[in-house]
Design an enzyme around this catalytic site. Structure first.
Site, PDB file in Angstrom:
ATOM      1  N   ASP A   8      -3.047  -1.406  -5.610  1.00 30.05           N
ATOM      2  CA  ASP A   8      -2.751  -0.130  -4.946  1.00 30.05           C
ATOM      3  C   ASP A   8      -3.292   1.079  -5.710  1.00 30.05           C
ATOM      4  OD1 ASP A   8      -1.517  -1.480  -2.915  1.00 30.05           O
ATOM      5  OD2 ASP A   8       0.536  -1.099  -3.601  1.00 30.05           O
TER       6      ASP A   8
ATOM      7  N   LYS B 265       8.308   3.890  -2.285  1.00 21.65           N
ATOM      8  CA  LYS B 265       8.229   3.422  -0.888  1.00 21.65           C
ATOM      9  C   LYS B 265       8.435   1.920  -0.823  1.00 21.65           C
ATOM     10  CE  LYS B 265       3.966   2.656   0.956  1.00 21.65           C
ATOM     11  NZ  LYS B 265       3.703   1.326   1.513  1.00 21.65           N
ATOM     12  N   ASN B 266       7.692   1.185  -1.659  1.00 26.19           N
ATOM     13  CA  ASN B 266       7.692  -0.273  -1.520  1.00 26.19           C
ATOM     14  C   ASN B 266       8.965  -0.926  -2.053  1.00 26.19           C
ATOM     15  OD1 ASN B 266       5.293  -0.076  -0.243  1.00 26.19           O
ATOM     16  ND2 ASN B 266       4.021  -0.779  -1.963  1.00 26.19           N
TER      17      ASN B 266
ATOM     18  N   ARG C 256       2.073   8.073   5.272  1.00 30.14           N
ATOM     19  CA  ARG C 256       2.874   6.836   5.190  1.00 30.14           C
ATOM     20  C   ARG C 256       3.409   6.616   3.784  1.00 30.14           C
ATOM     21  NH1 ARG C 256       0.126   1.693   7.781  1.00 30.14           N
ATOM     22  NH2 ARG C 256       2.142   0.941   7.059  1.00 30.14           N
TER      23      ARG C 256
ATOM     24  N   ARG D  85      -4.264 -10.691   5.742  1.00 29.57           N
ATOM     25  CA  ARG D  85      -2.843 -10.635   5.392  1.00 29.57           C
ATOM     26  C   ARG D  85      -1.958 -11.595   6.205  1.00 29.57           C
ATOM     27  NH1 ARG D  85      -1.268  -4.435   4.307  1.00 29.57           N
ATOM     28  NH2 ARG D  85       0.221  -5.378   2.897  1.00 29.57           N
TER      29      ARG D  85
ATOM     30  N   CYS E 184      -5.156  -6.207   9.133  1.00 32.73           N
ATOM     31  CA  CYS E 184      -5.169  -4.745   9.023  1.00 32.73           C
ATOM     32  C   CYS E 184      -6.401  -4.350   8.224  1.00 32.73           C
ATOM     33  CB  CYS E 184      -3.892  -4.227   8.397  1.00 32.73           C
ATOM     34  SG  CYS E 184      -3.803  -4.448   6.645  1.00 32.73           S
TER      35      CYS E 184
HETATM   36  N1  EPU Z   1      -0.866 -13.486   1.313  1.00 29.89           N
HETATM   37  C1  EPU Z   1      -1.114 -14.681   1.952  1.00 29.89           C
HETATM   38  N2  EPU Z   1      -0.080 -15.281   2.618  1.00 29.89           N
HETATM   39  C2  EPU Z   1       1.174 -14.754   2.672  1.00 29.89           C
HETATM   40  C3  EPU Z   1       1.429 -13.535   1.986  1.00 29.89           C
HETATM   41  C4  EPU Z   1       0.380 -12.911   1.325  1.00 29.89           C
HETATM   42  O1  EPU Z   1      -2.235 -15.184   1.948  1.00 29.89           O
HETATM   43  O2  EPU Z   1       2.061 -15.362   3.288  1.00 29.89           O
HETATM   44  C5  EPU Z   1      -1.963 -12.798   0.607  1.00 29.89           C
HETATM   45  C6  EPU Z   1      -2.289 -11.466   1.285  1.00 29.89           C
HETATM   46  O3  EPU Z   1      -3.158 -11.666   2.404  1.00 29.89           O
HETATM   47  C7  EPU Z   1      -2.913 -10.686   0.164  1.00 29.89           C
HETATM   48  C8  EPU Z   1      -2.155 -11.166  -1.080  1.00 29.89           C
HETATM   49  O4  EPU Z   1      -1.563 -12.424  -0.689  1.00 29.89           O
HETATM   50  O5  EPU Z   1      -4.275 -11.004   0.043  1.00 29.89           O
HETATM   51  C9  EPU Z   1      -1.073 -10.226  -1.563  1.00 29.89           C
HETATM   52  O6  EPU Z   1      -0.099 -10.036  -0.566  1.00 29.89           O
HETATM   53  P1  EPU Z   1       1.421  -9.709  -0.860  1.00 29.89           P
HETATM   54  O7  EPU Z   1       2.257 -10.534   0.073  1.00 29.89           O
HETATM   55  O8  EPU Z   1       1.700  -9.779  -2.311  1.00 29.89           O
HETATM   56  O9  EPU Z   1       1.489  -8.182  -0.407  1.00 29.89           O
HETATM   57  P2  EPU Z   1       2.457  -7.517   0.634  1.00 29.89           P
HETATM   58  O10 EPU Z   1       3.854  -7.904   0.382  1.00 29.89           O
HETATM   59  O11 EPU Z   1       1.910  -7.664   2.017  1.00 29.89           O
HETATM   60  C10 EPU Z   1       2.891  -5.466  -0.935  1.00 29.89           C
HETATM   61  C11 EPU Z   1       2.784  -3.980  -0.826  1.00 29.89           C
HETATM   62  C12 EPU Z   1       1.322  -3.573  -0.777  1.00 29.89           C
HETATM   63  C13 EPU Z   1       0.636  -4.074  -2.048  1.00 29.89           C
HETATM   64  C14 EPU Z   1       0.825  -5.582  -2.176  1.00 29.89           C
HETATM   65  C15 EPU Z   1       0.263  -6.145  -3.466  1.00 29.89           C
HETATM   66  C16 EPU Z   1       4.775  -3.377   0.383  1.00 29.89           C
HETATM   67  C17 EPU Z   1       5.398  -2.867   1.627  1.00 29.89           C
HETATM   68  N3  EPU Z   1       3.457  -3.535   0.388  1.00 29.89           N
HETATM   69  O12 EPU Z   1       2.266  -5.982   0.240  1.00 29.89           O
HETATM   70  O13 EPU Z   1       1.305  -2.152  -0.758  1.00 29.89           O
HETATM   71  O14 EPU Z   1      -0.731  -3.781  -1.985  1.00 29.89           O
HETATM   72  O15 EPU Z   1       2.235  -5.897  -2.123  1.00 29.89           O
HETATM   73  O16 EPU Z   1       0.843  -5.531  -4.560  1.00 29.89           O
HETATM   74  O17 EPU Z   1       5.473  -3.623  -0.590  1.00 29.89           O
HETATM   75  C18 EPU Z   1       0.500  -0.024  -0.232  1.00 29.89           C
HETATM   76  O18 EPU Z   1       1.582   0.441  -0.635  1.00 29.89           O
HETATM   77  O19 EPU Z   1      -0.499   0.697   0.020  1.00 29.89           O
HETATM   78  C19 EPU Z   1       0.365  -1.467  -0.035  1.00 29.89           C
HETATM   79  C20 EPU Z   1      -0.598  -2.016   0.702  1.00 29.89           C
END
Ligand code: EPU
Length: 417
Positions: free
Chosen positions: A304, A22-23, A396, A121, A116
């Protein structure tokens, strides 16, 4: 809203085919916004988040056909530059339209995603990086509005290796003028997969999968055909299924190298794991030992899979500790697992687990995707009947969850209500 009834206590055995990631599929589909040529993507899982992504891309002006696991993206006409609240609030990853639309159209308006269930986030790392590439940013009426006459490559250092920010910068900088360097980039396999697709489209990206990614901007990209990697989180969830049900499960169509952290913890606990080229067999042969984990960015233990590991440790006699370092509020499954009789205590960003002799079925409610997986695992191990509600979260991210688990011998059914 649908519910799942689970009658626990069965040993799960057999083979299960792992779906596409998915990701990885989400940013790959978003990359089609960079071009007006056809793209063909295979191994795309059938999931609510993929439907949401296709809905968003269609709203923006793309013509897309999905046939089973194949997605065909046609040439587009006029692209819109606004991702509205109604679509973004359904799925945070909608913010991945920022990079490609900024690069292609020079402007993009995206509704701010808001917090969320698993944490605040924010998207500050994404925005700071776009500024470094020359974008002007305005926040107006709940929207973040980005503008840039042209994007110019730059050196970008992330304060944290955010997965989404790394993807957004890749998606923008492939069409920027000159060289962009991302330092402290995320190393997740989904990043490497996105870079692989972009390179097939004619991008010049090196270093994906390491903390330093270098992107030489090109003037134009072209259409491409690509196959998405297997879903390592789905795979990890089925490995844990074999452990929690004292079963024997073989995963097919998987990439064992992406699962090293999980495999090592399962082995430490006592599971017998055999890896093949694209398969993993996981067998329970003895009483498991408690094993603590701390979540970390790749190649560490994935956040995850934290909830699923907690479900497993709840059934393993002895004490273990689960520490969450990526998200600030990812313990919503604790109260639900306690309903099954799990002995869990939250201490700051850790949960102290004292494994119990048996869990007993109970009604539970899903708060987010991976929490949902943990509740299903707990219910499979518990004695008696569990009723799990709000399972739309599971739809999802887990393709054909009941069908796959039933194929392994689980006694469960979905009730449409
Ligand atoms: N963060 C910030 N500022 C930013 C971006 C992120 O503070 O601008 C923080 C977030 O709040 C969080 C941490 O950094 O505490 C990690 O966030 P990251 O940006 O790495 O995660 P993401 O891109 O929002 C993806 C996956 C998530 C997975 C995380 C970590 C997708 C669509 N989602 O989210 O997947 O948990 O990376 O590996 O790729 C899931 O599949 O259930 C899921 C939540």
């Amino acid at each position: 809203m649908d519910k799942i009834f689970v009658y626990g206590g069965k040993k799960l055995q057999g083979a299960v085919k792992i779906s596409g990631s998915k990701n990885a599929a989400l940013p790959i589909l978003m990359a089609s916004l960079l071009i007006d040529e056809p793209c063909y993507v295979e191994n795309v899982p059938s999931l609510a988040d993929i439907d949401t992504t296709i809905g968003l891309l269609t709203y923006l002006g793309k013509k897309i056909e999905k046939n089973d696991h194949r997605v065909y993206i046609h040439r587009d006409g006029h692209l819109k530059h606004t991702a509205p609240y109604e679509l973004v609030r359904k799925m945070r990853a909608s913010n991945l339209v920022m990079g490609p639309l900024l690069a292609r159209l020079g402007k993009v308006d995206v509704s701010l995603p808001g917090g969320c269930a698993i944490g605040a986030r924010p998207i500050d790392i994404h925005l700071k990086a776009f500024e470094k590439l020359g974008a002007k940013i305005k926040l107006e009426a709940g929207y973040v509005k980005l503008n840039a006459n042209e994007l110019i490559g730059n050196r970008i250092h992330f304060r944290f290796p955010s997965v989404g920010a790394t993807e957004n910068v890749l998606l923008a900088s492939v069409l920027a003028k000159g060289k962009t360097t991302i330092e402290n980039a995320a190393r997740e396999p989904e990043i490497t997969d996105l870079a692989g697709f972009l390179n097939k489209m004619g991008a010049k990206i090196t270093g994906a999968g390491t903390p330093k990614i270098v992107i030489e901007g090109v003037k134009k990209l072209h259409g491409a055909k690509y196959r998405v990697i297997p879903d390592r989180i789905e795979a990890a969830t089925y490995l844990i299924t074999s452990a929690i049900t004292k079963g024997d499960v073989k995963l097919l169509g998987v990439e064992p190298n992406h699962l090293k952290a999980i495999i090592s913890k399962l082995k430490k606990s006592g599971m017998i794991i055999k890896t093949g080229k694209d398969s993993i067999e996981s067998k329970w042969v003895r009483t498991l030992k408690p094993v603590s984990i701390t979540t970390a960015v790749y190649p560490g233990f994935p956040t995850d899979v934290q909830a699923q590991w907690m479900a497993l440790m709840s059934t393993v006699r002895g004490k273990s500790e689960i520490e969450e370092t990526i998200f600030e509020n990812r313990f919503l499954h604790v109260a639900e697992l306690q309903r099954l009789g799990a002995d869990l205590k939250i201490k700051g960003n850790s949960v102290h687990v004292a494994g119990v002799k048996k869990l007993s079925g109970a009604p539970m409610m899903v708060s987010d995707l991976r929490a949902g997986a943990a509740l299903v695992l707990g219910a499979l191990a518990a004695k008696g009947k569990s009723v799990i509600s709000r399972i739309y979260h599971l739809d999802r991210g887990y393709e054909h969850l009941e069908k796959k688990l039933k194929g392994l011998g689980a006694d469960m059914r979905r009730i449409h209500s």
